[in-house]
Write an enzyme that holds these catalytic residues in place. Structure first.
Site, mmCIF file in Angstrom:
data_model
loop_
_atom_site.group_PDB
_atom_site.id
_atom_site.type_symbol
_atom_site.label_atom_id
_atom_site.label_comp_id
_atom_site.label_asym_id
_atom_site.label_seq_id
_atom_site.Cartn_x
_atom_site.Cartn_y
_atom_site.Cartn_z
ATOM 1 N N LEU A 20 45.508 32.613 41.291
ATOM 2 C CA LEU A 20 45.012 32.912 39.944
ATOM 3 C C LEU A 20 43.498 33.135 40.051
ATOM 4 C CD1 LEU A 20 45.462 33.210 36.976
ATOM 5 C CD2 LEU A 20 45.662 30.747 36.771
ATOM 6 N N HIS A 21 43.111 34.401 40.192
ATOM 7 C CA HIS A 21 41.710 34.766 40.402
ATOM 8 C C HIS A 21 41.158 35.421 39.137
ATOM 9 C CE1 HIS A 21 43.097 38.912 40.962
ATOM 10 N NE2 HIS A 21 44.089 38.369 41.648
ATOM 11 N N ALA A 22 39.945 35.922 39.194
ATOM 12 C CA ALA A 22 39.260 36.424 37.997
ATOM 13 C C ALA A 22 40.023 37.541 37.288
ATOM 14 C CB ALA A 22 37.849 36.896 38.353
ATOM 15 N N ALA A 25 43.110 36.042 35.689
ATOM 16 C CA ALA A 25 42.677 35.175 34.589
ATOM 17 C C ALA A 25 42.278 36.009 33.373
ATOM 18 C CB ALA A 25 41.520 34.288 35.030
ATOM 19 N N GLU A 93 50.326 42.688 40.783
ATOM 20 C CA GLU A 93 49.613 42.971 42.042
ATOM 21 C C GLU A 93 50.578 43.155 43.180
ATOM 22 O OE1 GLU A 93 46.818 39.793 42.471
ATOM 23 O OE2 GLU A 93 45.634 40.498 40.813
#
Length: 93
Positions: A20-22, A25, A93
């Site tokens: 869970l990256h930028a 998020a 992704e």
């Protein structure tokens, strides 16, 4: 079981390689900002406001992390389902 008006929640697992990256998020926060009341994400004993990218990132969720997404208002059930689907799809992704 509590008799109070409890939040509706879904437990999901982070499946994408980057966790869970930028960017992911931001996708959650975009959905949460459309809610009529608060949306929360919890991991272990940490709770984050799902409408805040920074709050979400403080959870430090790597691949395989289990998180719980909760809404406070049944009117936001579609938002809960949309966020759940987003996470389960690996954020596209």
């Amino acid at each position: 079981m509590s008799n109070s008006k409890s939040a509706l929640c879904r437990e999901v697992t982070i499946i994408n390689e980057l966790g869970l990256h930028a960017r992911s998020a931001a996708k959650i926060a975009e959905l949460a900002n459309d809610s009529t009341s608060s949306v929360w994400i919890t991991r272990d004993d940490q709770k984050a406001d799902a409408s805040s990218i920074v709050d979400i990132l403080t959870l430090a969720c790597e691949k395989g992390s289990h998180i719980t997404i909760c809404i406070e208002n049944k009117a936001d059930l579609q938002i809960l389902e949309d966020i759940t689907e987003l996470v389960e799809s690996g954020f596209g992704e």
